[in-house]
Scaffold this motif. Structure first.
Motif, PDB file in Angstrom:
ATOM      1  N   THR A  45       0.832  -1.198   0.000  1.00 19.38           N
ATOM      2  CA  THR A  45       0.000   0.000   0.000  1.00 19.38           C
ATOM      3  C   THR A  45       0.866   1.248   0.000  1.00 19.38           C
ATOM      4  OG1 THR A  45      -0.097   0.025   2.405  1.00 19.38           O
ATOM      5  CG2 THR A  45      -1.838  -1.187   1.247  1.00 19.38           C
ATOM      6  N   ASN A  46       0.234   2.345  -0.335  1.00 16.27           N
ATOM      7  CA  ASN A  46       0.957   3.610  -0.383  1.00 16.27           C
ATOM      8  C   ASN A  46       1.421   4.047   0.999  1.00 16.27           C
ATOM      9  OD1 ASN A  46       0.572   3.699  -3.107  1.00 16.27           O
ATOM     10  ND2 ASN A  46      -1.165   5.087  -3.019  1.00 16.27           N
ATOM     11  N   GLU A  47       0.694   3.680   2.043  1.00 16.04           N
ATOM     12  CA  GLU A  47       1.076   4.091   3.392  1.00 16.04           C
ATOM     13  C   GLU A  47       2.422   3.496   3.778  1.00 16.04           C
ATOM     14  OE1 GLU A  47      -2.100   2.821   2.782  1.00 16.04           O
ATOM     15  OE2 GLU A  47      -2.927   4.839   2.645  1.00 16.04           O
ATOM     16  N   VAL A  48       2.671   2.282   3.343  1.00 19.09           N
ATOM     17  CA  VAL A  48       3.951   1.641   3.639  1.00 19.09           C
ATOM     18  C   VAL A  48       5.080   2.375   2.929  1.00 19.09           C
ATOM     19  CG1 VAL A  48       5.274  -0.485   3.366  1.00 19.09           C
ATOM     20  CG2 VAL A  48       2.874  -0.600   4.003  1.00 19.09           C
ATOM     21  N   VAL A  69      17.558   2.809  -8.195  1.00 20.40           N
ATOM     22  CA  VAL A  69      18.199   3.307  -6.990  1.00 20.40           C
ATOM     23  C   VAL A  69      18.076   4.820  -7.000  1.00 20.40           C
ATOM     24  CG1 VAL A  69      20.343   3.468  -5.685  1.00 20.40           C
ATOM     25  CG2 VAL A  69      19.825   1.391  -6.969  1.00 20.40           C
ATOM     26  N   GLY A  70      17.481   5.367  -5.944  1.00 15.27           N
ATOM     27  CA  GLY A  70      17.327   6.805  -5.877  1.00 15.27           C
ATOM     28  C   GLY A  70      16.519   7.222  -4.671  1.00 15.27           C
ATOM     29  N   LYS A  71      16.216   8.501  -4.626  1.00 10.33           N
ATOM     30  CA  LYS A  71      15.484   9.105  -3.518  1.00 10.33           C
ATOM     31  C   LYS A  71      14.000   9.189  -3.871  1.00 10.33           C
ATOM     32  CE  LYS A  71      15.680  13.292  -0.725  1.00 10.33           C
ATOM     33  NZ  LYS A  71      16.369  14.587  -0.569  1.00 10.33           N
ATOM     34  N   ILE A  72      13.159   8.648  -2.994  1.00  8.93           N
ATOM     35  CA  ILE A  72      11.712   8.695  -3.231  1.00  8.93           C
ATOM     36  C   ILE A  72      11.230  10.114  -2.949  1.00  8.93           C
ATOM     37  CG2 ILE A  72       9.465   7.831  -2.506  1.00  8.93           C
ATOM     38  CD1 ILE A  72      10.789   5.169  -1.867  1.00  8.93           C
ATOM     39  N   ILE A  73      10.601  10.701  -3.951  1.00  4.94           N
ATOM     40  CA  ILE A  73      10.124  12.087  -3.831  1.00  4.94           C
ATOM     41  C   ILE A  73       8.658  12.136  -3.437  1.00  4.94           C
ATOM     42  CG2 ILE A  73       9.758  14.237  -5.084  1.00  4.94           C
ATOM     43  CD1 ILE A  73      12.072  13.437  -6.895  1.00  4.94           C
ATOM     44  N   GLU A  77      -1.350   7.895  -5.646  1.00  7.53           N
ATOM     45  CA  GLU A  77      -2.164   6.772  -6.090  1.00  7.53           C
ATOM     46  C   GLU A  77      -1.300   5.527  -6.191  1.00  7.53           C
ATOM     47  OE1 GLU A  77      -4.430   7.745  -9.538  1.00  7.53           O
ATOM     48  OE2 GLU A  77      -5.354   9.487  -8.595  1.00  7.53           O
ATOM     49  N   ASN A  78      -1.075   4.998  -7.389  1.00 12.26           N
ATOM     50  CA  ASN A  78      -0.272   3.787  -7.557  1.00 12.26           C
ATOM     51  C   ASN A  78       1.113   4.077  -8.110  1.00 12.26           C
ATOM     52  OD1 ASN A  78      -1.510   1.593  -6.562  1.00 12.26           O
ATOM     53  ND2 ASN A  78      -2.167   0.761  -8.504  1.00 12.26           N
ATOM     54  N   TRP A  79       1.526   5.323  -8.139  1.00 11.94           N
ATOM     55  CA  TRP A  79       2.784   5.688  -8.767  1.00 11.94           C
ATOM     56  C   TRP A  79       3.753   6.260  -7.737  1.00 11.94           C
ATOM     57  CZ3 TRP A  79       3.734   4.174 -13.573  1.00 11.94           C
ATOM     58  CH2 TRP A  79       2.641   3.800 -14.356  1.00 11.94           C
ATOM     59  N   ILE A  80       5.015   5.892  -7.896  1.00  8.66           N
ATOM     60  CA  ILE A  80       6.078   6.375  -7.018  1.00  8.66           C
ATOM     61  C   ILE A  80       7.046   7.170  -7.879  1.00  8.66           C
ATOM     62  CG2 ILE A  80       7.955   5.716  -5.492  1.00  8.66           C
ATOM     63  CD1 ILE A  80       6.425   3.089  -5.035  1.00  8.66           C
ATOM     64  N   GLU A  81       7.318   8.399  -7.469  1.00 10.75           N
ATOM     65  CA  GLU A  81       8.263   9.242  -8.185  1.00 10.75           C
ATOM     66  C   GLU A  81       9.610   9.140  -7.482  1.00 10.75           C
ATOM     67  OE1 GLU A  81       8.712  13.854  -9.767  1.00 10.75           O
ATOM     68  OE2 GLU A  81       7.022  13.280  -8.512  1.00 10.75           O
ATOM     69  N   GLU A  89      12.053   9.322 -12.275  1.00 16.33           N
ATOM     70  CA  GLU A  89      11.386   8.160 -12.858  1.00 16.33           C
ATOM     71  C   GLU A  89      10.098   7.887 -12.105  1.00 16.33           C
ATOM     72  OE1 GLU A  89      13.679   4.638 -13.432  1.00 16.33           O
ATOM     73  OE2 GLU A  89      15.524   5.769 -13.808  1.00 16.33           O
ATOM     74  N   LEU A  90       9.111   7.353 -12.810  1.00 15.61           N
ATOM     75  CA  LEU A  90       7.855   6.932 -12.204  1.00 15.61           C
ATOM     76  C   LEU A  90       7.788   5.414 -12.230  1.00 15.61           C
ATOM     77  CD1 LEU A  90       5.366   9.483 -13.755  1.00 15.61           C
ATOM     78  CD2 LEU A  90       6.141   9.388 -11.407  1.00 15.61           C
ATOM     79  N   ILE A  91       7.399   4.832 -11.097  1.00 15.31           N
ATOM     80  CA  ILE A  91       7.301   3.385 -10.981  1.00 15.31           C
ATOM     81  C   ILE A  91       5.894   3.034 -10.532  1.00 15.31           C
ATOM     82  CG2 ILE A  91       8.210   1.352  -9.830  1.00 15.31           C
ATOM     83  CD1 ILE A  91      10.755   2.993  -9.303  1.00 15.31           C
ATOM     84  N   ASN A  92       5.301   2.039 -11.175  1.00 16.84           N
ATOM     85  CA  ASN A  92       3.978   1.564 -10.789  1.00 16.84           C
ATOM     86  C   ASN A  92       4.114   0.696  -9.545  1.00 16.84           C
ATOM     87  OD1 ASN A  92       1.418   0.475 -10.583  1.00 16.84           O
ATOM     88  ND2 ASN A  92       1.193   0.236 -12.795  1.00 16.84           N
ATOM     89  N   ALA A  93       3.410   1.048  -8.484  1.00 17.27           N
ATOM     90  CA  ALA A  93       3.535   0.360  -7.201  1.00 17.27           C
ATOM     91  C   ALA A  93       2.990  -1.065  -7.243  1.00 17.27           C
ATOM     92  CB  ALA A  93       2.827   1.157  -6.107  1.00 17.27           C
TER      93      ALA A  93
END
Length: 102
Positions: A45-48, A69-73, A77-81, A89-93
């Motif tokens: 989940t996004n909360e984690v 490898v990088g810093k989570i900004i 929703e379901n995307w991690i920048e 980069e955008l990653i689908n969670a």
């Protein structure tokens, strides 16, 4: 050109485009279907993931072969920048299997 030359040139291409690549796609579809059908297992989940905002992490999607490898900004929703050396980069969670904090 004789027939052995044609076979030598075109047989590997035939195998690649009509056997290997379709099998790989079917395997990836099977993995996705298996992930969707799992019952009783909570999806990430996004909360984690929000706990790791601002930290350097290594994010792995496992069988799809992607490691970032990088810093989570941001987590939206379901995307991690993620900010990497190359840029953002955008990653689908849905496809994340592993997150390690560096």
């Amino acid at each position: 050109m004789n027939s052995s030359t044609w076979i030598t040139i075109y047989m590997p291409l035939f195998m690649l485009f009509f056997i290997i690549i379709p099998q790989k796609r079917e395997m990836e579809k099977g993995v996705l279907l298996k992930i969707k059908k799992r019952k009783g297992v909570a999806a990430m989940t996004n909360e984690v993931i929000k706990k790791y905002i601002g930290k350097n992490c290594k994010i792995s999607t496992g069988s799809f072969g992607t490691n970032v490898v990088g810093k989570i900004i941001d987590v939206n929703e379901n995307w991690i920048e993620v900010e990497t050396k190359k840029g953002k980069e955008l990653i689908n969670a849905d496809f994340i299997q592993n997150v390690k904090v560096n």
